[in-house]
Scaffold this motif. Structure first.
Motif, mmCIF file in Angstrom:
data_model
loop_
_atom_site.group_PDB
_atom_site.id
_atom_site.type_symbol
_atom_site.label_atom_id
_atom_site.label_comp_id
_atom_site.label_asym_id
_atom_site.label_seq_id
_atom_site.Cartn_x
_atom_site.Cartn_y
_atom_site.Cartn_z
ATOM 1 N N PHE A 156 0.828 -1.204 0.000
ATOM 2 C CA PHE A 156 0.000 0.000 0.000
ATOM 3 C C PHE A 156 0.865 1.259 0.000
ATOM 4 O O PHE A 156 0.696 2.139 -0.837
ATOM 5 N N SER A 157 1.802 1.344 0.918
ATOM 6 C CA SER A 157 2.623 2.559 0.994
ATOM 7 C C SER A 157 3.497 2.716 -0.241
ATOM 8 O O SER A 157 3.697 3.830 -0.735
ATOM 9 N N VAL A 158 3.991 1.611 -0.779
ATOM 10 C CA VAL A 158 4.792 1.683 -2.007
ATOM 11 C C VAL A 158 3.919 2.150 -3.168
ATOM 12 O O VAL A 158 4.334 2.981 -3.982
ATOM 13 N N ALA A 159 2.694 1.664 -3.247
ATOM 14 C CA ALA A 159 1.790 2.070 -4.327
ATOM 15 C C ALA A 159 1.464 3.558 -4.248
ATOM 16 O O ALA A 159 1.445 4.256 -5.275
ATOM 17 N N VAL A 160 1.239 4.077 -3.054
ATOM 18 C CA VAL A 160 0.983 5.520 -2.889
ATOM 19 C C VAL A 160 2.218 6.306 -3.318
ATOM 20 O O VAL A 160 2.120 7.309 -4.024
ATOM 21 N N HIS A 161 3.384 5.847 -2.903
ATOM 22 C CA HIS A 161 4.658 6.470 -3.282
ATOM 23 C C HIS A 161 4.780 6.523 -4.811
ATOM 24 O O HIS A 161 5.091 7.564 -5.394
ATOM 25 N N VAL A 162 4.503 5.402 -5.461
ATOM 26 C CA VAL A 162 4.601 5.298 -6.919
ATOM 27 C C VAL A 162 3.637 6.279 -7.600
ATOM 28 O O VAL A 162 4.014 6.990 -8.535
ATOM 29 N N GLN A 207 -4.574 15.455 -1.695
ATOM 30 C CA GLN A 207 -4.202 15.888 -0.349
ATOM 31 C C GLN A 207 -2.765 15.490 -0.019
ATOM 32 O O GLN A 207 -2.016 16.289 0.553
ATOM 33 N N LEU A 208 -2.370 14.295 -0.399
ATOM 34 C CA LEU A 208 -1.007 13.850 -0.106
ATOM 35 C C LEU A 208 0.019 14.624 -0.923
ATOM 36 O O LEU A 208 1.075 14.996 -0.406
ATOM 37 N N VAL A 209 -0.286 14.862 -2.195
ATOM 38 C CA VAL A 209 0.638 15.613 -3.052
ATOM 39 C C VAL A 209 0.796 17.036 -2.520
ATOM 40 O O VAL A 209 1.904 17.577 -2.492
ATOM 41 N N THR A 210 -0.296 17.627 -2.059
ATOM 42 C CA THR A 210 -0.234 18.968 -1.464
ATOM 43 C C THR A 210 0.652 18.964 -0.222
ATOM 44 O O THR A 210 1.508 19.838 -0.036
ATOM 45 N N GLU A 211 0.458 17.980 0.627
ATOM 46 C CA GLU A 211 1.270 17.879 1.848
ATOM 47 C C GLU A 211 2.740 17.626 1.510
ATOM 48 O O GLU A 211 3.629 18.194 2.166
ATOM 49 N N LEU A 212 3.003 16.806 0.519
ATOM 50 C CA LEU A 212 4.390 16.590 0.080
ATOM 51 C C LEU A 212 5.027 17.903 -0.363
ATOM 52 O O LEU A 212 6.182 18.186 -0.042
ATOM 53 N N GLY A 213 4.261 18.699 -1.123
ATOM 54 C CA GLY A 213 4.764 19.991 -1.570
ATOM 55 C C GLY A 213 5.089 20.912 -0.414
ATOM 56 O O GLY A 213 6.100 21.614 -0.420
ATOM 57 N N GLU A 214 4.217 20.921 0.586
ATOM 58 C CA GLU A 214 4.450 21.753 1.771
ATOM 59 C C GLU A 214 5.705 21.312 2.513
ATOM 60 O O GLU A 214 6.510 22.140 2.953
ATOM 61 N N LYS A 215 5.887 20.013 2.651
ATOM 62 C CA LYS A 215 7.058 19.495 3.372
ATOM 63 C C LYS A 215 8.355 19.757 2.583
ATOM 64 O O LYS A 215 9.424 19.872 3.171
ATOM 65 N N ASN A 216 8.239 19.809 1.253
ATOM 66 C CA ASN A 216 9.423 20.068 0.415
ATOM 67 C C ASN A 216 9.616 21.544 0.131
ATOM 68 O O ASN A 216 10.537 21.907 -0.604
ATOM 69 N N GLY A 217 8.733 22.387 0.664
ATOM 70 C CA GLY A 217 8.868 23.831 0.467
ATOM 71 C C GLY A 217 8.548 24.290 -0.941
ATOM 72 O O GLY A 217 9.079 25.306 -1.402
ATOM 73 N N THR A 218 7.684 23.557 -1.652
ATOM 74 C CA THR A 218 7.315 23.971 -3.006
ATOM 75 C C THR A 218 5.857 24.366 -3.080
ATOM 76 O O THR A 218 5.080 24.131 -2.236
#
Length: 143
Positions: free
Chosen positions: A8-14, A132-143
């Motif tokens: 599951f986590s790998v699939a979300v990552h992919v 939602q996850l992509v948005t949070e990833l962007g926030e954590k990466n400062g983009t």
């Protein structure tokens, strides 16, 4: 405590990689990001493709999403890659002693709790989109 598989986590990552990658997202690129064997990535990609979440370009390689990020929930991903027997996430010992006052009732008592836990997880996953996850990833990466 035994953990569920990491599919599951790998699939979300992919899926996040496919969306965020500026160029074709190949299996080798994904495997390097996840730090796993490319065979594992290919197996997950096959499951995501079968579920209608992605497609793969033959020849040159590279995967792409078939749905918008808002249309893909964590439950969709979970259902695509996790192996669940008869719709039940948790296994329970099959044949306790029917003559034991605990054994004869344990499966019924425990199964209802397990189903409630699975239902709560699935309801939560249904509420979270990849957007939602992509948005949070962007926030954590400062983009």
């Amino acid at each position: 405590m035994k953990k569920l598989s990491s599919r599951f986590s790998v699939a979300v990552h992919v899926l996040c990689l496919i969306h965020l990658s500026p160029s074709l997202c190949t299996g080798d690129f994904m495997a390097a990001s996840v730090k796993t064997n490319p065979v594992i990535i290919r197996n997950i990609i096959a499951k995501l493709k079968k579920a209608g979440l992605i497609d793969v370009r033959p020849g040159v390689g590279g995967a792409f999403l078939l749905k918008h990020l808002d249309e893909i929930t964590l439950l969709d991903v979970y259902n695509a890659v996790e192996v669940i027997d008869n719709g039940e996430l948790f296994n329970i010992h099959a044949e306790p002693d029917p003559n034991c006052p605990i054994g004869k009732n344990m499966v019924a008592v425990l199964r209802s709790e397990m189903r409630a836990a699975q239902s709560a997880m699935e309801q939560r996953f249904a509420q979270v989109s990849l957007r939602q996850l992509v948005t949070e990833l962007g926030e954590k990466n400062g983009t």
